[in-house]
Design an enzyme around this catalytic site. Structure first.
Site, short mmCIF file in Angstrom:
data_model
loop_
_atom_site.label_atom_id
_atom_site.label_comp_id
_atom_site.label_asym_id
_atom_site.label_seq_id
_atom_site.Cartn_x
_atom_site.Cartn_y
_atom_site.Cartn_z
N HIS A 1 1.35 21.96 1.77
CA HIS A 1 2.08 23.13 2.19
C HIS A 1 0.81 24.29 2.16
O HIS A 1 0.11 24.29 1.21
CB HIS A 1 3.21 23.54 1.18
CG HIS A 1 2.92 24.01 -0.11
ND1 HIS A 1 2.68 25.38 -0.64
CD2 HIS A 1 2.74 23.14 -1.29
CE1 HIS A 1 2.46 25.16 -1.81
NE2 HIS A 1 2.68 24.29 -2.36
N ASP B 1 1.74 27.78 2.39
CA ASP B 1 2.06 28.99 1.69
C ASP B 1 1.62 29.02 0.33
O ASP B 1 1.65 28.01 -0.45
CB ASP B 1 3.80 29.22 2.03
CG ASP B 1 4.38 28.04 1.04
OD1 ASP B 1 4.21 26.97 1.23
OD2 ASP B 1 5.28 28.62 0.62
N ASP C 1 -3.00 26.14 -4.97
CA ASP C 1 -1.31 25.67 -4.82
C ASP C 1 -0.95 26.17 -3.49
O ASP C 1 -0.50 27.38 -3.40
CB ASP C 1 -0.56 26.05 -5.76
CG ASP C 1 1.15 25.77 -5.49
OD1 ASP C 1 1.08 24.99 -4.69
OD2 ASP C 1 1.75 26.36 -6.47
N GLU D 1 6.88 25.97 1.16
CA GLU D 1 7.19 25.10 0.06
C GLU D 1 7.72 26.13 -1.14
O GLU D 1 8.77 25.63 -1.78
CB GLU D 1 6.14 24.21 -0.40
CG GLU D 1 6.46 23.18 -1.47
CD GLU D 1 6.24 23.62 -2.85
OE1 GLU D 1 6.63 22.90 -3.99
OE2 GLU D 1 5.72 24.61 -3.13
N GLU D 2 7.06 26.90 -1.46
CA GLU D 2 7.18 28.04 -2.66
C GLU D 2 8.85 28.43 -2.54
O GLU D 2 9.16 28.98 -3.51
CB GLU D 2 6.28 29.04 -2.63
CG GLU D 2 4.78 28.50 -2.80
CD GLU D 2 4.53 27.77 -4.18
OE1 GLU D 2 5.54 27.56 -4.97
OE2 GLU D 2 3.51 27.25 -4.29
N ASP E 1 -0.07 18.00 -4.00
CA ASP E 1 0.40 19.43 -4.18
C ASP E 1 0.27 19.08 -5.81
O ASP E 1 1.32 20.37 -6.47
CB ASP E 1 1.58 19.62 -3.70
CG ASP E 1 2.12 20.96 -4.00
OD1 ASP E 1 1.33 21.86 -4.09
OD2 ASP E 1 3.53 21.42 -3.70
N HIS F 1 0.53 29.67 -9.46
CA HIS F 1 1.57 31.00 -9.33
C HIS F 1 0.62 32.22 -10.26
O HIS F 1 1.82 32.62 -11.05
CB HIS F 1 2.98 30.82 -9.86
CG HIS F 1 3.55 29.65 -8.89
ND1 HIS F 1 4.61 29.28 -8.94
CD2 HIS F 1 3.18 28.81 -7.89
CE1 HIS F 1 5.24 28.43 -8.19
NE2 HIS F 1 4.09 27.95 -7.41
ZN ZN Z 1 2.58 23.56 -4.31
#
Ligand code: ZN
Length: 437
Positions: A87, A89, A150, A184-185, A207, A389
């Site tokens: 992903h 994003d 990520d 995805e997030e 991921d 994150h």
């Molecule tokens: Zn991820």
């Protein structure tokens, strides 16, 4: 440029592009800027010689690496189509614009100071995994933003792998489909994903986190809504008449077992998690998340909720309490256990890349849990990134290189196994090919 340096260069280029997704947005993708990276990936995949490279109306980028298996090879035409997904994003709640990737070469084993914010230090004492990274090249942000490994590490690794296939025709692979996805997030990564058009037999998201990890299990998830209907009367004349929905609902939520919350559980324990509450005296409602690795425990947690509802109705005469449960996504483990080779081949690929495979469980959902539920088995491979994150995200270039090698080996393992087992492999297992078309 060496392979390592081109991987670094590519990752840094992707990390600098702001692709933050947004919660609560009703558009798709949730933010238009995700298309900036998706669009440049279309160019990168074309440059790498892929076929059918296209971005659809939703922003999904898909492309094909045609099989390079010679016509006289016993596996020719017999290798299933492998999907690779990542992903673009980044997490919505930590700054993701103006990312300045910072490269720490020849890591000395100490703390990593980040140049943009003196208060953000990645401490070796807090990061046991850093201990094995002495001498490696570590990439972080400058401390003012997340890094976005990520999942731009996964994106860069997939693009790097397809370049290697282009440059080294001796590395055999069957047909490979690549997809880069938005959102995805915010849990919407597969909302418009066209499994039929993707047309892979099995797939892998790239991921995951630390080197060697393969995740084949996620939570099973439901959401529950509890609605209390009370009776509002003038508070000056309410004695023995008012039924206050606010108090009934508060009491009900506090009567739930307080050791079965996200704050009080880890590893394989599930939980009941009230996430929002609204209402007034006549009606009040709470939204809860229900999470567990097993269907049994999920039902048990939901029973706790319905039991609490009956208890509240008995305690507060005149109150009515309704519980509605909606399924959200399911643990991919059950579907994947019907085709164990999908994960076993990935473990073999990790070993061939020189690392020890470790199976893990995600205390959450992945795009793969939703795809697996829809028939496309999709476990999660490591990307090498750590501290997702967070402004303290870090990723060793060597682990990213190991992820590229794992992808290349994975395709080779599928070729070898298809050769050994003949073409029967395509027809075995979940029969997704049939459902799709
Ligand atoms: Zn991820």
């Amino acid at each position: 440029m060496t392979d390592r340096e081109s991987l670094l260069d590519r990752f840094v280029r992707y990390a600098r592009i702001d692709t933050q997704s947004a919660e609560g947005s009703t558009s798709y993708p949730s933010t238009a800027k995700q298309r900036d990276l998706l669009g440049s990936l279309v160019g990168d995949l074309r440059a790498a010689g892929l076929e059918d490279v296209a971005m659809d109306e939703w922003g999904y980028v898909m492309a094909t690496v045609p099989s390079n298996i010679p016509a006289d090879h016993p596996a020719h035409g017999a290798v299933p189509t492998i999907g690779l997904l990542a992903h673009v994003d980044t997490y919505f709640d930590v700054p993701g614009a103006n990312v300045k990737p910072t490269v720490h070469r020849d890591y000395d084993g100490g703390d990593l100071a980040l140049p943009g914010d003196a208060s953000v230090v990645i401490r070796a004492a807090d990061e046991p995994a850093l201990g094995s990274c002495r001498g490696m090249t570590i990439i972080t942000s400058d401390g003012t933003t997340l890094l976005g490994a990520d999942d731009k590490a996964g994106v860069a690794e997939i693009v790097e792998a397809v370049w290697r296939w282009k440059e080294d025709p001796l590395r055999l692979h069957g047909p490979v489909r690549v997809a880069f996805t938005p959102d995805e997030e915010v849990g919407r990564g597969t909302e418009h994903f066209d499994i039929g058009r993707f047309a892979a037999d099995v797939a892998y998201t790239v991921d995951g986190s630390g080197v060697g990890e393969i995740e084949d299990e996620t939570f099973s998830a439901d959401s529950a809504r509890v609605t209390v209907t009370g009776l509002d009367v003038h508070p000056g004349y309410a004695k023995d008449r008012m039924v206050n929905a606010v108090r009934v609902l508060s009491d009900l939520l506090m009567a739930l077992p307080q050791h079965r919350t996200p704050e009080a559980t880890d590893r394989r324990e599930g939980y009941l998690h009230p996430v929002s509450i609204t209402g007034n005296v006549s009606q009040a409602a709470a939204q809860l998340l229900v999470r567990s690795f097993t269907e049994d425990e999920l039902r048990q947690l939901e029973r706790l909720l319905t039991d609490a509802a009956s208890w509240a109705e008995r305690k507060y005469r005149g109150a009515s309490v309704k519980v509605e449960v909606k399924p959200s996504y399911r643990n991919m483990r059950e579907a994947i256990s019907r085709r164990p080779e999908v994960v076993e081949y990935a473990e073999e690929a990790v070993r061939r890349a020189g690392y020890v495979p470790r199976r893990g469980s995600v205390r959450g959902g992945t795009d793969g849990s939703r795809l697996s539920e829809r028939g496309l088995l999709t476990p999660n491979l490591f990307s090498g990134g750590m501290n997702f994150h967070s402004r303290k995200e870090w990723v060793p270039l060597e682990w990213m290189g190991a992820a590229v090698e794992t992808i290349l080996h994975l395709a080779e393992v599928w070729v070898e196994k298809s050769r050994d087992q003949g073409s029967g492999i395509r027809d075995r297992g979940s029969g997704i090919g049939d459902q799709r078309r």
